[in-house]
Design a protein around this motif. Structure first.
Motif, short mmCIF file in Angstrom:
data_model
loop_
_atom_site.label_atom_id
_atom_site.label_comp_id
_atom_site.label_asym_id
_atom_site.label_seq_id
_atom_site.Cartn_x
_atom_site.Cartn_y
_atom_site.Cartn_z
N MET A 130 0.82 -1.21 0.00
CA MET A 130 0.00 0.00 0.00
C MET A 130 0.86 1.26 0.00
O MET A 130 0.36 2.36 -0.26
CB MET A 130 -0.92 -0.02 1.23
CG MET A 130 -1.91 1.10 1.30
SD MET A 130 -2.90 1.01 2.83
CE MET A 130 -3.94 -0.41 2.43
N GLY A 131 2.13 1.14 0.29
CA GLY A 131 3.00 2.31 0.36
C GLY A 131 2.83 3.03 1.67
O GLY A 131 3.72 3.04 2.52
N LEU A 132 1.67 3.64 1.85
CA LEU A 132 1.25 4.28 3.09
C LEU A 132 -0.26 4.21 3.15
O LEU A 132 -0.92 4.26 2.10
CB LEU A 132 1.68 5.74 3.15
CG LEU A 132 3.14 6.09 3.41
CD1 LEU A 132 3.34 7.60 3.25
CD2 LEU A 132 3.58 5.64 4.80
N SER A 150 -1.99 9.20 6.10
CA SER A 150 -0.67 9.19 6.73
C SER A 150 -0.02 10.57 6.61
O SER A 150 -0.12 11.24 5.58
CB SER A 150 0.23 8.15 6.08
OG SER A 150 1.56 8.27 6.54
N THR A 174 7.18 4.08 -1.33
CA THR A 174 6.30 4.59 -0.28
C THR A 174 5.21 5.47 -0.87
O THR A 174 4.02 5.17 -0.79
CB THR A 174 7.13 5.38 0.75
OG1 THR A 174 8.11 4.53 1.34
CG2 THR A 174 6.23 5.97 1.83
N GLN A 206 1.57 4.44 -2.57
CA GLN A 206 0.35 4.98 -1.97
C GLN A 206 -0.57 5.53 -3.05
O GLN A 206 -1.79 5.29 -3.02
CB GLN A 206 0.70 6.08 -0.96
CG GLN A 206 -0.53 6.65 -0.26
CD GLN A 206 -0.20 7.87 0.58
OE1 GLN A 206 0.57 8.74 0.16
NE2 GLN A 206 -0.76 7.94 1.79
N ASP A 207 -0.03 6.26 -4.01
CA ASP A 207 -0.84 6.79 -5.10
C ASP A 207 -1.49 5.67 -5.90
O ASP A 207 -2.67 5.74 -6.25
CB ASP A 207 0.04 7.66 -6.01
CG ASP A 207 -0.72 8.22 -7.20
OD1 ASP A 207 -1.45 9.20 -7.02
OD2 ASP A 207 -0.58 7.65 -8.31
N LEU A 258 -4.30 4.00 -3.68
CA LEU A 258 -5.45 4.84 -3.39
C LEU A 258 -6.20 5.29 -4.63
O LEU A 258 -7.41 5.49 -4.58
CB LEU A 258 -5.01 6.07 -2.58
CG LEU A 258 -4.46 5.81 -1.18
CD1 LEU A 258 -4.09 7.13 -0.51
CD2 LEU A 258 -5.46 5.04 -0.33
#
Length: 451
Positions: A219-221, A225, A279, A283-284, A287
């Protein structure tokens, strides 16, 4: 001449003029219905010839763009797709920096045009659409090029290749130049960054920290976050001593850093960049690009190169790919190879940002699409990723021009000779290796269980 004769002559003149205009493609006809505002004159970035004319603006979708025209422009355009991707809002600064970096293009007599893209993030198709929109703006307000070469750099190489696939029916681009390209397809090119996250966490345990909420590393973050790039760098320095001279690192820092470099096969200077990409880019993707599922997995991977591979493989976190997420992200970021125009590539053999083995993957993609004969790949004995040398790029552009104008498909040796010839006008290095052939990406990044 009577009035009737005047009318006939005028009609014939109009018909003749129309006949001399190149036919519009369906894309151009659609663009004509939604005319873009004209670009405005603006100062050129430093480093360009004094007589270069620069234009710029913001298109209807919100992307900033910059155009540079040499004083003695002969009608040939290099349409540039920049690397990254960048996650922030678009600005003109990126285009100014790219034009400075590629100042050799107008110096060599080509017009140059580049878009910031309308959004940040790992969105390949959207970036390709923005680039095509810029091509139409150029035609509408500057003129129809006699030759349009689409140049993609790094991640922008996948944008250029995707654009050629998307808009290829009308052949808006005469040829592609892809440099230092991330061309293994989005669902494969970033596997090693998940490997980096899980091995880093096994060694360092601070991303996330034990007192922070756990989340799957693909998920990266998690959403919401507040981790910043500066804080991520601080954590990596804490564990690995990246900000210290080698002699000042603790024994534990030195051991962990060596393990990461040896297992993931990335260079020490590139490690922080890859950790950041795994990371914030991840996340991008999670999401906004994959529907919230896992594009990346590491089931079936056996990690090697540490002091204790058995302990490493037993201890790293394992994740399965989500087939729906892979399909969704792949539709945007993977390539089909259905590119019906000449493609010339160049890649540094020791590139630590985009592995040269990705070129092997792209050759396979083109071959499976039946276009192996329209691809020529060249390789340079370089570790640089962002820019090789002026003479190298001039030789590549001239090779494409000859391929299109004269029908002479270049060989890697031809491009190397062209680089040597270009040094007289553009003094710089030539490190092209005509004999080099990259290995499979599987030899660099361990294969894994597919969805």
């Amino acid at each position: 001449m009577n009035l009737h004769q005047h009318f006939i002559v005028l009609t014939l003149m109009l018909l003749s003029a129309c006949a001399q205009q190149p036919p519009q493609t369906s894309h151009e006809q659609a663009a004509a219905a939604q005319a873009e505002p004209a670009p405005q004159p603006r100062p050129c970035p430093a480093g360009l010839p004094a007589d270069t004319r620069c234009l710029g603006g913001q298109d209807s979708a919100g992307a900033f763009y910059l155009i540079a025209l040499p004083a003695q422009w002969q009608g040939e355009l290099v349409l540039h797709t920049h690397g990254g991707p960048f996650l922030g809002a678009p600005t003109m600064k990126r285009q100014e920096a790219d034009l400075q970096r590629w100042a050799v293009v107008p110096r060599a007599g080509f017009a140059w045009a580049g878009s910031s893209y309308r959004q940040g993030g790992v969105a390949v198709r959207a970036a390709a659409e923005d680039t095509e929109r810029l091509r139409r703006i150029f035609i509408q307000h500057v003129g129809r090029p006699t030759l349009t070469l689409l140049h993609g750099q790094s991640w922008g190489a996948s944008v250029a290749a995707k654009g050629a696939e998307m808009f290829g029916a009308g052949k808006p681009y005469d040829a592609l130049l892809l440099s230092s390209g991330v061309l293994a397809g989005g669902t494969r090119a970033y596997d090693f960054r998940l490997d980096l996250r899980v091995v880093y966490q096994f060694l360092c345990g601070n991303h996330p920290r034990p007192d922070e909420p756990a989340y799957p590393l693909w998920m990266g973050l998690p959403a919401g976050s507040r981790l910043t790039p500066a804080e991520l760098a601080r954590r990596a320095n804490e564990c690995l001593g990246l900000d210290l001279p080698a002699a000042q690192r603790s024994a534990g820092q030195a051991r962990k850093l060596k393990t990461l470099v040896d297992v993931i096969r990335v260079s020490e200077p590139s490690l922080q960049q890859h950790l950041s990409r795994s990371t914030f880019d991840f996340q991008d993707i999670a999401l906004h690009r994959s529907g919230g599922g896992s594009v990346f997995g590491n089931l079936g991977v056996r990690y090697t190169g540490s002091d204790d591979d058995a302990a490493l493989n037993a201890g790293v976190l394992r994740y399965a790919r989500d087939p729906a997420a892979v399909a969704r992200f792949g539709q945007d970021a993977d390539l089909t190879g259905r590119i019906a125009v000449p493609v010339l590539t160049v890649h540094g053999i020791h590139d630590a940002t985009a592995f040269v083995e990705m070129a092997h993957s792209f050759a396979g993609t083109m071959a499976r699409a039946g276009h192996a004969d329209t691809l020529v790949q060249t390789f340079s004995d370089d570790s640089e990723h962002s820019y090789l040398s002026d003479a190298t790029y001039v030789a590549l552009l001239q090779a494409l021009r000859s391929w299109l104008r004269e029908g002479r498909k270049p060989t890697p040796a031809d491009v190397a000779e062209g680089c040597t010839a270009a040094q007289a006008r553009f003094p710089s290095s030539c490190r092209l290796r005509p004999d080099y052939r990259p290995a499979s990406l599987d030899t660099r990044v361990p294969p894994r269980q597919q969805p």
